[in-house]
Design a protein around this motif. Structure first.
Motif, PDB file in Angstrom:
ATOM      1  N   LYS A 120       9.123  -0.348   5.252  1.00  0.00           N
ATOM      2  CA  LYS A 120       9.058  -0.190   3.805  1.00  0.00           C
ATOM      3  C   LYS A 120       8.126  -1.245   3.195  1.00  0.00           C
ATOM      4  O   LYS A 120       7.304  -0.938   2.324  1.00  0.00           O
ATOM      5  CB  LYS A 120      10.469  -0.324   3.228  1.00  0.00           C
ATOM      6  CG  LYS A 120      10.622   0.223   1.833  1.00  0.00           C
ATOM      7  CD  LYS A 120      12.092   0.262   1.424  1.00  0.00           C
ATOM      8  CE  LYS A 120      12.190   0.490  -0.065  1.00  0.00           C
ATOM      9  NZ  LYS A 120      13.573   0.553  -0.534  1.00  0.00           N
ATOM     10  N   PHE A 123       4.480  -0.298   4.169  1.00  0.00           N
ATOM     11  CA  PHE A 123       4.050   0.876   3.413  1.00  0.00           C
ATOM     12  C   PHE A 123       3.768   0.478   1.962  1.00  0.00           C
ATOM     13  O   PHE A 123       2.725   0.830   1.408  1.00  0.00           O
ATOM     14  CB  PHE A 123       5.153   1.947   3.473  1.00  0.00           C
ATOM     15  CG  PHE A 123       4.721   3.308   2.993  1.00  0.00           C
ATOM     16  CD1 PHE A 123       4.542   4.345   3.893  1.00  0.00           C
ATOM     17  CD2 PHE A 123       4.495   3.573   1.644  1.00  0.00           C
ATOM     18  CE1 PHE A 123       4.140   5.608   3.465  1.00  0.00           C
ATOM     19  CE2 PHE A 123       4.100   4.828   1.197  1.00  0.00           C
ATOM     20  CZ  PHE A 123       3.922   5.847   2.119  1.00  0.00           C
ATOM     21  N   THR A 127      -0.101   0.247   0.633  1.00  0.00           N
ATOM     22  CA  THR A 127      -0.434   1.343  -0.277  1.00  0.00           C
ATOM     23  C   THR A 127      -0.842   0.791  -1.636  1.00  0.00           C
ATOM     24  O   THR A 127      -1.821   1.253  -2.236  1.00  0.00           O
ATOM     25  CB  THR A 127       0.746   2.332  -0.413  1.00  0.00           C
ATOM     26  OG1 THR A 127       1.101   2.807   0.887  1.00  0.00           O
ATOM     27  CG2 THR A 127       0.363   3.533  -1.258  1.00  0.00           C
ATOM     28  N   GLY A 136      -1.173   6.491   0.877  1.00  0.00           N
ATOM     29  CA  GLY A 136      -0.511   5.854   2.013  1.00  0.00           C
ATOM     30  C   GLY A 136       0.255   6.926   2.771  1.00  0.00           C
ATOM     31  O   GLY A 136       0.882   7.788   2.154  1.00  0.00           O
ATOM     32  N   LEU A 138       2.799   7.986   6.278  1.00  0.00           N
ATOM     33  CA  LEU A 138       3.511   7.844   7.537  1.00  0.00           C
ATOM     34  C   LEU A 138       3.114   9.058   8.359  1.00  0.00           C
ATOM     35  O   LEU A 138       3.296  10.201   7.909  1.00  0.00           O
ATOM     36  CB  LEU A 138       5.025   7.827   7.304  1.00  0.00           C
ATOM     37  CG  LEU A 138       5.885   7.765   8.578  1.00  0.00           C
ATOM     38  CD1 LEU A 138       5.721   6.418   9.281  1.00  0.00           C
ATOM     39  CD2 LEU A 138       7.357   8.034   8.257  1.00  0.00           C
ATOM     40  N   PHE A 148       1.638   3.890  10.274  1.00  0.00           N
ATOM     41  CA  PHE A 148       1.249   3.911   8.868  1.00  0.00           C
ATOM     42  C   PHE A 148      -0.268   3.852   8.793  1.00  0.00           C
ATOM     43  O   PHE A 148      -0.898   3.062   9.484  1.00  0.00           O
ATOM     44  CB  PHE A 148       1.845   2.707   8.130  1.00  0.00           C
ATOM     45  CG  PHE A 148       1.274   2.550   6.743  1.00  0.00           C
ATOM     46  CD1 PHE A 148       1.757   3.317   5.689  1.00  0.00           C
ATOM     47  CD2 PHE A 148       0.220   1.672   6.497  1.00  0.00           C
ATOM     48  CE1 PHE A 148       1.202   3.209   4.419  1.00  0.00           C
ATOM     49  CE2 PHE A 148      -0.328   1.554   5.226  1.00  0.00           C
ATOM     50  CZ  PHE A 148       0.167   2.324   4.188  1.00  0.00           C
ATOM     51  N   THR A 150      -3.675   4.359   5.752  1.00  0.00           N
ATOM     52  CA  THR A 150      -4.137   4.721   4.411  1.00  0.00           C
ATOM     53  C   THR A 150      -5.383   5.580   4.567  1.00  0.00           C
ATOM     54  O   THR A 150      -6.120   5.443   5.540  1.00  0.00           O
ATOM     55  CB  THR A 150      -4.475   3.487   3.546  1.00  0.00           C
ATOM     56  OG1 THR A 150      -5.507   2.735   4.183  1.00  0.00           O
ATOM     57  CG2 THR A 150      -3.249   2.603   3.347  1.00  0.00           C
TER      58      THR A 150
END
Length: 204
Positions: A120, A123, A127, A136, A138, A148, A150
């Motif tokens: 978390k 991310f 992002t 962003g 997953l 992860f 981008t």
């Protein structure tokens, strides 16, 4: 001649994600922005002749982006990505979402990031840090692991299919149009609020 993509309906009412994502933003985002990507994809494919005009699977087009004629490729990456990214984005959210995933997805996240909390944080941080517009994501890779990434602008993770077999699971739109009415320039506040509406069941 135009291709035949149509705007997918929103899977809930425009105000369903209040107060985290406001109804007015959802309505504009869906009826204006997503519609524009839909129209743009139809136009880009429409210039390419019957074999492209008749295609109706955006994912297949994006997976095989190298086969799109060069004069239209940029437009298809942008509008096709925008079309599919948003379809995923709406389904990635639900009223009363949030919390943590369970089962296989939870295990994969723990294995890749150490814990859900670590995931978390990564991310959120990465992002929010995207320069300009982008998403962003997953994603799942060929080995079944998650990671992860981008992506800039509207470029879809599906465009990396041939090299990396990436499948997008959860995407977050950080274009300003996704949050500006409610959050203005405070992108981090929008991302923080978004965790309350993530549809982990759909991602799994």
């Amino acid at each position: 001649c135009m291709a035949n993509f149509t705007l997918p309906p929103l899977p809930y009412s425009y105000d369903a994600l209040e107060p985290h994502i406001d109804a007015r933003t959802m309505e504009i985002h869906h009826t204006k922005h997503h519609q524009a990507y839909t129209d743009g994809l139809n136009k880009a494919l429409g210039n390419l002749g019957p074999e492209w005009q008749n295609k109706n699977d955006a994912v297949e087009i994006l997976k095989n982006i190298d086969s799109v004629p060069e004069n239209a490729r940029g437009a298809v990456i942008f509008h096709g990505g925008g079309y599919n990214n948003h379809a995923l984005f709406w389904n990635n959210m639900k009223k009363g979402g949030g919390g943590e995933p369970s089962g296989e997805l939870a295990d994969a996240i723990k294995k890749a990031f150490g814990s859900f909390a670590h995931f978390k944080t990564k991310f959120q941080t990465d992002t929010v840090a995207i320069q300009g517009s982008g998403w962003g994501w997953l994603v799942k890779d060929a080995s079944g692991s998650v990671q992860f990434i981008t992506m800039p602008n509207q470029t879809s993770p599906w465009t990396r299919w041939n090299k990396e077999k990436l499948t997008p699971l959860v995407g977050l739109d950080v274009w300003e149009h996704a949050y500006y009415l409610k959050y203005q320039n405070k992108r981090a506040d929008y991302v923080t609020a978004w965790w309350n509406v993530v549809n982990w069941d759909e991602a799994a």
